[in-house]
Write a protein that holds these residues in place. Sequence first.
Motif, PDB file in Angstrom:
ATOM      1  N   GLY A 111       2.028  49.038  13.861  1.00  0.00           N
ATOM      2  CA  GLY A 111       1.014  48.870  14.907  1.00  0.00           C
ATOM      3  C   GLY A 111       1.560  49.141  16.299  1.00  0.00           C
ATOM      4  N   PRO A 112       2.636  48.458  16.701  1.00  0.00           N
ATOM      5  CA  PRO A 112       3.212  48.746  18.026  1.00  0.00           C
ATOM      6  C   PRO A 112       3.676  50.193  18.174  1.00  0.00           C
ATOM      7  N   ALA A 113       4.244  50.758  17.087  1.00  0.00           N
ATOM      8  CA  ALA A 113       4.712  52.150  17.160  1.00  0.00           C
ATOM      9  C   ALA A 113       3.540  53.104  17.386  1.00  0.00           C
ATOM     10  N   LEU A 114       2.420  52.875  16.695  1.00  0.00           N
ATOM     11  CA  LEU A 114       1.245  53.727  16.882  1.00  0.00           C
ATOM     12  C   LEU A 114       0.687  53.580  18.296  1.00  0.00           C
ATOM     13  N   GLY A 115       0.734  52.367  18.823  1.00  0.00           N
ATOM     14  CA  GLY A 115       0.257  52.163  20.191  1.00  0.00           C
ATOM     15  C   GLY A 115       1.036  53.003  21.185  1.00  0.00           C
ATOM     16  N   ARG A 116       2.352  53.025  21.042  1.00  0.00           N
ATOM     17  CA  ARG A 116       3.181  53.821  21.950  1.00  0.00           C
ATOM     18  C   ARG A 116       2.916  55.309  21.759  1.00  0.00           C
ATOM     19  N   PHE A 117       2.717  55.735  20.510  1.00  0.00           N
ATOM     20  CA  PHE A 117       2.442  57.150  20.222  1.00  0.00           C
ATOM     21  C   PHE A 117       1.127  57.591  20.864  1.00  0.00           C
ATOM     22  N   LEU A 118       0.097  56.775  20.744  1.00  0.00           N
ATOM     23  CA  LEU A 118      -1.216  57.139  21.273  1.00  0.00           C
ATOM     24  C   LEU A 118      -1.224  57.138  22.801  1.00  0.00           C
ATOM     25  N   LEU A 119      -0.414  56.307  23.416  1.00  0.00           N
ATOM     26  CA  LEU A 119      -0.290  56.359  24.868  1.00  0.00           C
ATOM     27  C   LEU A 119       0.365  57.671  25.314  1.00  0.00           C
ATOM     28  N   ARG A 120       1.244  58.187  24.483  1.00  0.00           N
ATOM     29  CA  ARG A 120       1.924  59.442  24.809  1.00  0.00           C
ATOM     30  C   ARG A 120       0.999  60.631  24.611  1.00  0.00           C
ATOM     31  N   TYR A 121       0.105  60.556  23.603  1.00  0.00           N
ATOM     32  CA  TYR A 121      -0.789  61.680  23.287  1.00  0.00           C
ATOM     33  C   TYR A 121      -2.242  61.204  23.381  1.00  0.00           C
ATOM     34  N   PRO A 122      -2.845  61.263  24.563  1.00  0.00           N
ATOM     35  CA  PRO A 122      -4.168  60.664  24.780  1.00  0.00           C
ATOM     36  C   PRO A 122      -5.318  61.372  24.079  1.00  0.00           C
ATOM     37  N   HIS A 123      -5.108  62.565  23.546  1.00  0.00           N
ATOM     38  CA  HIS A 123      -6.201  63.289  22.884  1.00  0.00           C
ATOM     39  C   HIS A 123      -6.169  63.136  21.361  1.00  0.00           C
TER      40      HIS A 123
END
Length: 299
Positions: A111-123
């Motif tokens: 969960g935390p890892a996906l959160g950081r990934f999605l912040l990096r790739y907003p689309h």
Amino acid sequence: MKTPYSLDDLRLFWVVAHQGSLTAAAAQLAMPVSTLSRRLARLEQQLGLRLLHRNAHRLSLTDTGSRYLARCDPLFAELNTISGELDDERQLPRGPIRVAAPINLAQAWLGPALGRFLLRYPHIQVDLTLSNSNIDLSDQGVDLAIRVGEPQIAEWIARPLGQIPMGLFARHDSPAVASLQAPEQLGTVPLVVGKPVTRWRLWQPETGERLEYRPGENVRLAVDDLATVAQVVAAGLGVGLVSRSLMAPWLASGEVVPVMAPWQGQPRPCYLLYRDRAPQLLRLRLLVEYLLGEALPSL
């Protein structure tokens, strides 16, 4: 049904009609004018129809050519739009990814890892399904999955993420703490089983000795969630095989202790799974590379 003409030649006609000249169309298509003219002539021959009026100074559509253009215009305009979107996808990662993972692993790490990934790739959007059961990945349309244990799925690539240390634990004042000395005695004490781990694979790290134990009639609780196993072990219900991280709060306080040393649970491997296909979508490739680079905590 096979068409009597080349759709690619029909696309060339569409470009010529919009450009209004062979020279301009040939420049856009990056081909010689002679080649373009020859392929248009071949299209007309295969159709048995005249599409263009040509002379030394002017190019215009015939009535038939105008009707063909009106019919194929929406088709090639849409194909051009799709092609442009695919080009954008190759350059700018965007779109959905369907992910499946176990509940406890998602809470502790994914969960935390996906959160950081999605912040990096907003689309990019992630649709995350959490289940401790091994759902049918293909039937659910999953693009990427996290699995604990050895995966047996054809046509999926399995990349190791790390291992989850396992141990046998009981409440500090449980009779099992003193009485349990060897695996053959496990049938004499109350047990708590996490149904993802119904066969207890045990080993002695110093000697390398390994064995498999199947909990039987003395199982007091079987549940498909290892966090619940940790909670009821801490409450004193029985001995459980649990990851060390889930037991960490009670181990730190002394409420729970390891039992049956030097026996431990064999570490459980954790894998990242995704379909074996090429070319791989940019957004999925980025997520795979990101998760492989994220350190799996000592669970």
